[in-house]
Scaffold this motif. Sequence first.
Motif, mmCIF file in Angstrom:
data_model
loop_
_atom_site.group_PDB
_atom_site.id
_atom_site.type_symbol
_atom_site.label_atom_id
_atom_site.label_comp_id
_atom_site.label_asym_id
_atom_site.label_seq_id
_atom_site.Cartn_x
_atom_site.Cartn_y
_atom_site.Cartn_z
ATOM 1 N N GLU A 1 -1.161 -1.646 3.986
ATOM 2 C CA GLU A 1 -2.361 -0.886 3.635
ATOM 3 C C GLU A 1 -1.998 0.497 3.108
ATOM 4 O O GLU A 1 -2.564 0.972 2.126
ATOM 5 C CB GLU A 1 -3.264 -0.724 4.875
ATOM 6 C CG GLU A 1 -4.118 -1.935 5.184
ATOM 7 C CD GLU A 1 -5.159 -2.184 4.097
ATOM 8 O OE1 GLU A 1 -5.791 -1.206 3.653
ATOM 9 O OE2 GLU A 1 -5.325 -3.349 3.705
ATOM 10 N N LEU A 2 -1.045 1.136 3.770
ATOM 11 C CA LEU A 2 -0.638 2.476 3.355
ATOM 12 C C LEU A 2 -0.006 2.447 1.976
ATOM 13 O O LEU A 2 -0.250 3.323 1.139
ATOM 14 C CB LEU A 2 0.350 3.078 4.367
ATOM 15 C CG LEU A 2 -0.196 3.370 5.764
ATOM 16 C CD1 LEU A 2 0.889 3.986 6.636
ATOM 17 C CD2 LEU A 2 -1.403 4.299 5.697
ATOM 18 N N ALA A 3 0.798 1.407 1.724
ATOM 19 C CA ALA A 3 1.441 1.277 0.415
ATOM 20 C C ALA A 3 0.370 1.103 -0.660
ATOM 21 O O ALA A 3 0.444 1.703 -1.734
ATOM 22 C CB ALA A 3 2.394 0.086 0.425
ATOM 23 N N ARG B 1 0.888 -4.973 8.689
ATOM 24 C CA ARG B 1 -0.415 -4.886 8.012
ATOM 25 C C ARG B 1 -0.733 -3.439 7.655
ATOM 26 O O ARG B 1 -1.216 -3.134 6.572
ATOM 27 C CB ARG B 1 -1.504 -5.430 8.947
ATOM 28 C CG ARG B 1 -2.068 -6.771 8.521
ATOM 29 C CD ARG B 1 -3.023 -7.318 9.549
ATOM 30 N NE ARG B 1 -4.311 -6.614 9.600
ATOM 31 C CZ ARG B 1 -5.222 -6.809 10.558
ATOM 32 N NH1 ARG B 1 -5.005 -7.674 11.513
ATOM 33 N NH2 ARG B 1 -6.346 -6.141 10.548
ATOM 34 N N ILE B 2 -0.452 -2.553 8.597
ATOM 35 C CA ILE B 2 -0.736 -1.130 8.363
ATOM 36 C C ILE B 2 0.172 -0.575 7.273
ATOM 37 O O ILE B 2 -0.285 0.150 6.385
ATOM 38 C CB ILE B 2 -0.592 -0.344 9.684
ATOM 39 C CG1 ILE B 2 -1.781 -0.670 10.586
ATOM 40 C CG2 ILE B 2 -0.499 1.148 9.420
ATOM 41 C CD1 ILE B 2 -1.688 -0.096 11.979
ATOM 42 N N ARG B 3 1.461 -0.962 7.303
ATOM 43 C CA ARG B 3 2.382 -0.497 6.252
ATOM 44 C C ARG B 3 1.901 -0.958 4.883
ATOM 45 O O ARG B 3 1.918 -0.192 3.917
ATOM 46 C CB ARG B 3 3.790 -1.033 6.511
ATOM 47 C CG ARG B 3 4.487 -0.315 7.641
ATOM 48 C CD ARG B 3 6.003 -0.529 7.599
ATOM 49 N NE ARG B 3 6.589 0.079 8.776
ATOM 50 C CZ ARG B 3 6.808 -0.573 9.925
ATOM 51 N NH1 ARG B 3 6.513 -1.864 10.013
ATOM 52 N NH2 ARG B 3 7.325 0.047 10.960
ATOM 53 N N GLN C 1 2.315 -8.377 14.141
ATOM 54 C CA GLN C 1 2.083 -8.269 12.682
ATOM 55 C C GLN C 1 1.243 -7.053 12.308
ATOM 56 O O GLN C 1 1.096 -6.727 11.139
ATOM 57 C CB GLN C 1 1.442 -9.558 12.136
ATOM 58 C CG GLN C 1 -0.010 -9.792 12.553
ATOM 59 C CD GLN C 1 -0.125 -10.473 13.935
ATOM 60 O OE1 GLN C 1 0.856 -10.529 14.675
ATOM 61 N NE2 GLN C 1 -1.294 -10.966 14.275
ATOM 62 N N LEU C 2 0.696 -6.352 13.315
ATOM 63 C CA LEU C 2 -0.195 -5.226 12.998
ATOM 64 C C LEU C 2 0.540 -4.099 12.266
ATOM 65 O O LEU C 2 0.031 -3.527 11.305
ATOM 66 C CB LEU C 2 -0.860 -4.698 14.274
ATOM 67 C CG LEU C 2 -1.890 -3.586 14.076
ATOM 68 C CD1 LEU C 2 -3.023 -4.024 13.170
ATOM 69 C CD2 LEU C 2 -2.462 -3.123 15.417
ATOM 70 N N ALA C 3 1.753 -3.813 12.710
ATOM 71 C CA ALA C 3 2.511 -2.731 12.077
ATOM 72 C C ALA C 3 2.718 -3.018 10.592
ATOM 73 O O ALA C 3 2.563 -2.135 9.740
ATOM 74 C CB ALA C 3 3.856 -2.547 12.778
ATOM 75 N N GLU D 1 -2.682 2.115 -0.495
ATOM 76 C CA GLU D 1 -3.394 3.384 -0.602
ATOM 77 C C GLU D 1 -2.655 4.351 -1.526
ATOM 78 O O GLU D 1 -3.256 5.030 -2.343
ATOM 79 C CB GLU D 1 -3.532 3.982 0.812
ATOM 80 C CG GLU D 1 -4.160 5.349 0.872
ATOM 81 C CD GLU D 1 -5.673 5.305 0.789
ATOM 82 O OE1 GLU D 1 -6.235 4.195 0.845
ATOM 83 O OE2 GLU D 1 -6.279 6.376 0.659
ATOM 84 N N MET D 2 -1.315 4.369 -1.397
ATOM 85 C CA MET D 2 -0.524 5.257 -2.234
ATOM 86 C C MET D 2 -0.525 4.797 -3.680
ATOM 87 O O MET D 2 -0.479 5.601 -4.611
ATOM 88 C CB MET D 2 0.921 5.304 -1.723
ATOM 89 C CG MET D 2 1.147 6.261 -0.585
ATOM 90 S SD MET D 2 0.501 7.910 -0.894
ATOM 91 C CE MET D 2 1.866 8.651 -1.788
#
Lengths: 186, 253
Positions: free
Chosen positions: B69-71, B65-67, B61-63, B73-74
């Motif tokens: 977060e990036l979304a 979670r990171i996606r 699930q980490l990938a 952030e944008m």
Amino acid sequence: MAVVSNFESAAVPHMDAAFNLAFWLLRNRTDAEDAVQEAYLRAFRAYATLKSNDIRPWLLAIVRNVAYRMLARRGRSGNVISFDEAFPGRGGDGAGEIDVASDAPSAETLLIGEGDRAMVTTALAELPATFREVVVLREMEGLSYREIADVIGVPIGTVMSRLSRARGDLKTILQRLIDKDLSNAM
Amino acid sequence: MPCDHARTLLGAYVDGELTGAARQAAADQVRSCPACADAADDIRRIGRQLNATGREVAPPQLAQRIRDELAKEMASDRPVPSRLATTWRAPAARFVGAMVAASVVSSLITWSVATWPRGEVRLENDVVSAHIRSLLQDSPIQVASSDNHTVKPWFNGRIDFAPEVKDFTSEGFPLLGGRIDYIGGRRVGAIVYKRHLHVINVFMWPAAGPEPADALADVAKGYNVLHWSKAGVTYWAISDLNADEMRQLHGLL
């Protein structure tokens, strides 16, 4: 959104490497997840400044930096953590050590294969962080000396001597663990 | 132990990092010296075992979670520090960039990762540690003087270059003295100045690689850090002194 997908497609493939490095520095899966997430966010914000085509050493340098900051925040040095957590059952018998698996390499890992195989990771955990990280980057991630030098910010010669020292120490520790295991078995 | 001297190179040989004569010499050594051959095998075996059992795999699930977060952030309107970093590269804006950076504390940690070349972040950590260590001790100096003729010769034989030692008492930066410290895996010279009640450590060592045209500023653990290279020497100055006065000292050095 093009920036996000560029970064994502470049960075996400290295997530396992990032996680593994963070885990071996922090010796805890939850902390390693947090470190990778924070590092990826920072890397994304700084992505425009990446001049090289090779994102991996750059990314790992950020992961490493975040992990060391977390270690500093914990108020303990990497060495202390690895030692405590690698030997939770220190003083007891060998079986006790494997049972306490929360922070040590996952239980499956320790039980896989013959005795000295599992011991290799236990021995690695005992190395100081400075030496542990070069072994992780070289043996597990297969980075070249140049790339390792970029990640940890030292000259290639230093990478070479640290790795040499780390391998020597690893062998000594391993020998001690195997001797101890033999004497326990008898 | 006739082959002891080559053990460092043995690892590099196994890793395929040697070329030419060094590689040939190591190969000959492994062929002719059984102990070296064993040592090489040990390196390979331990490496294989570490690779097979030691790698910790990220949770699936980490990938995601990171996606996410990036979304997020944008989606946020917050200016991303990478824009600052881009401005920073335009020469005309460098000075302004430094001033902005000194005040935008919230973005600084990211910024330092973003704009400082790799490796320098690590060096910065060393510099901060060395500075704090020097303050924890009874005295930050090993040789005390307000006279550069005492301090400069003291470094002879202690480090592998002759550091620039100047007293700036008349400019308001009296020279306290010097000491040896250890940064980035090497012995470095540390010259200590004082400004009012603030202690300033200036670390120096021979520069490796190209010299950045301008001094780079950062804040780390509440200290102002300034670093630059000049005439083949890398300088790192650190203090709780304000950034303006740090730059003043940089101008003097």
